[in-house]
Design a protein around this motif. Structure first.
Motif, PDB file in Angstrom:
ATOM      1  N   LEU A  19       2.936  -4.920  -0.109  1.00 26.55           N
ATOM      2  CA  LEU A  19       3.945  -5.317  -1.092  1.00 26.55           C
ATOM      3  C   LEU A  19       3.848  -4.461  -2.351  1.00 26.55           C
ATOM      4  O   LEU A  19       4.864  -3.998  -2.887  1.00 26.55           O
ATOM      5  N   ASN A  20       2.634  -4.210  -2.833  1.00 30.27           N
ATOM      6  CA  ASN A  20       2.451  -3.396  -4.037  1.00 30.27           C
ATOM      7  C   ASN A  20       2.830  -1.938  -3.805  1.00 30.27           C
ATOM      8  O   ASN A  20       3.251  -1.248  -4.742  1.00 30.27           O
ATOM      9  N   LEU A  21       2.688  -1.488  -2.575  1.00 35.12           N
ATOM     10  CA  LEU A  21       3.091  -0.116  -2.254  1.00 35.12           C
ATOM     11  C   LEU A  21       4.598   0.022  -2.046  1.00 35.12           C
ATOM     12  O   LEU A  21       5.113   1.141  -1.949  1.00 35.12           O
ATOM     13  N   GLY A  22       5.287  -1.105  -1.955  1.00 33.45           N
ATOM     14  CA  GLY A  22       6.735  -1.065  -1.723  1.00 33.45           C
ATOM     15  C   GLY A  22       7.093  -0.671  -0.301  1.00 33.45           C
ATOM     16  O   GLY A  22       8.128  -0.048  -0.076  1.00 33.45           O
ATOM     17  N   TRP A  23       6.242  -1.059   0.651  1.00 32.09           N
ATOM     18  CA  TRP A  23       6.433  -0.650   2.039  1.00 32.09           C
ATOM     19  C   TRP A  23       7.029  -1.737   2.924  1.00 32.09           C
ATOM     20  O   TRP A  23       7.083  -1.561   4.145  1.00 32.09           O
ATOM     21  N   LEU A  24       7.449  -2.844   2.368  1.00 31.33           N
ATOM     22  CA  LEU A  24       8.058  -3.879   3.199  1.00 31.33           C
ATOM     23  C   LEU A  24       9.317  -3.328   3.872  1.00 31.33           C
ATOM     24  O   LEU A  24      10.084  -2.574   3.272  1.00 31.33           O
ATOM     25  N   ASP A  25       9.515  -3.714   5.121  1.00 28.70           N
ATOM     26  CA  ASP A  25      10.663  -3.249   5.911  1.00 28.70           C
ATOM     27  C   ASP A  25      10.657  -1.734   6.084  1.00 28.70           C
ATOM     28  O   ASP A  25      11.711  -1.085   6.049  1.00 28.70           O
ATOM     29  N   THR A  26       9.482  -1.156   6.269  1.00 32.40           N
ATOM     30  CA  THR A  26       9.361   0.278   6.548  1.00 32.40           C
ATOM     31  C   THR A  26       8.420   0.483   7.731  1.00 32.40           C
ATOM     32  O   THR A  26       7.595  -0.388   8.059  1.00 32.40           O
ATOM     33  N   PHE A  27       8.540   1.651   8.350  1.00 36.14           N
ATOM     34  CA  PHE A  27       7.642   1.974   9.455  1.00 36.14           C
ATOM     35  C   PHE A  27       6.206   2.174   8.972  1.00 36.14           C
ATOM     36  O   PHE A  27       5.262   1.952   9.727  1.00 36.14           O
ATOM     37  N   GLN A  28       6.034   2.596   7.714  1.00 36.47           N
ATOM     38  CA  GLN A  28       4.679   2.802   7.195  1.00 36.47           C
ATOM     39  C   GLN A  28       3.871   1.514   7.252  1.00 36.47           C
ATOM     40  O   GLN A  28       2.673   1.531   7.555  1.00 36.47           O
TER      41      GLN A  28
END
Length: 269
Positions: free
Chosen positions: A124-133
């Motif tokens: 969540l802090n990385l802003g990776w929600l709903d991403t392949f990462q």
């Protein structure tokens, strides 16, 4: 001779009981809803309607592509990163190497459920929600993969490493020219484990994604199960068979690598 016959009969019976759920799921995928309600074992009139409706109710091709992309990425990442870590534990001397390896192995005792919240906060802090990462990066390295490759590297002849050092071979060159080529079997086993475990992952993708553009096939199968009306099981079984085919094919063609890979690291501890 009689012992072999009895052994083969027992193996056939065991195989039948193991594959019976898959065979029944395959049979249900060709049934109509009436056949399922009547508890039929075989379809009265085989039909491909379940497969057609499964591909229209959910973006089946997109889900399959997402799963393939995620599984292959994790597989390649584990082969590269786990082999590098295992190589360092075996061939590069440094203080605290054994202690660090024990600490790494101890992480295998931590239940996956207890890591969901901190990992979710990190994503969540990385802003990776709903991403392949979010679906790939957390599983690029596993303690099991490092352990498996380390045990294999320990079985390599020490004389080969000594001769390479005498010729001025660097660590990375030895890793690329000797360690990896001599580890094809164990790397094949790790590849299969990584692909299948990632392909069958459900809970983590469910938490990390809400967008169908990045969701894998396992989430799609759950979407076929109705929570309000009666579930059309031929459609669900059709989707399940489609999702199961890649893993079955990999297991069929890669069983040799799994067997030889697991035995290759059992010589030294």
């Amino acid at each position: 001779m009689m012992k072999k016959i009895i052994l083969y009969i027992l193996l056939v019976i065991s195989a039948f009981f193991m594959f019976a759920p898959i065979l029944y799921a395959l049979s249900v995928s060709f049934m109509s809803a009436g056949d399922v309600n009547n508890a039929a074992l075989l379809p009265s009139e085989p039909t491909f309607q379940g497969y057609q409706e499964a591909s229209t109710r959910i973006p089946l091709v997109r889900f399959l592509f997402n799963s393939f992309l995620i599984a292959v990425s994790v597989m390649i990442g584990q082969i590269f990163l786990c082999s590098l870590a295992a190589f360092a534990f075996v061939f590069i001397p440094f203080k605290g190497r054994k202690v660090l390896f024990i600490l790494l192995l101890s992480t295998m005792l931590i239940p996956f459920e207890s890591t969901i919240v901190p990992n979710h906060v990190t994503i969540l802090n990385l802003g990776w929600l709903d991403t392949f990462q979010a679906l790939i990066v957390p599983t690029l390295v596993t303690p099991f993969g490092v352990f498996l490759l380390r045990q294999h590297f320990l079985t390599m002849p020490k004389e080969l490493w000594d001769a390479a050092q005498m010729d001025g071979c660097s660590y990375f060159r030895y890793y690329l020219s000797f360690a990896l080529p001599l580890s094809k079997t164990i790397l094949g086993a790790l590849s299969i484990f990584a692909f299948i475990s990632t392909w069958n992952s459900y809970l983590w993708p469910l938490i990390m994604t809400s967008n169908d553009n990045v969701r894998p096939i396992q989430i799609g199968l759950k979407m076929l199960v109705s929570s309000q009306a009666s579930t059309n099981w031929p459609i669900v079984m059709a989707g399940s068979i489609i999702a199961l085919l890649p893993t079955l094919l990999i297991l069929f063609f890669g069983l040799k690598y799994i067997r030889e890979g697991l035995l290759s690291g059992s010589v030294k501890g």
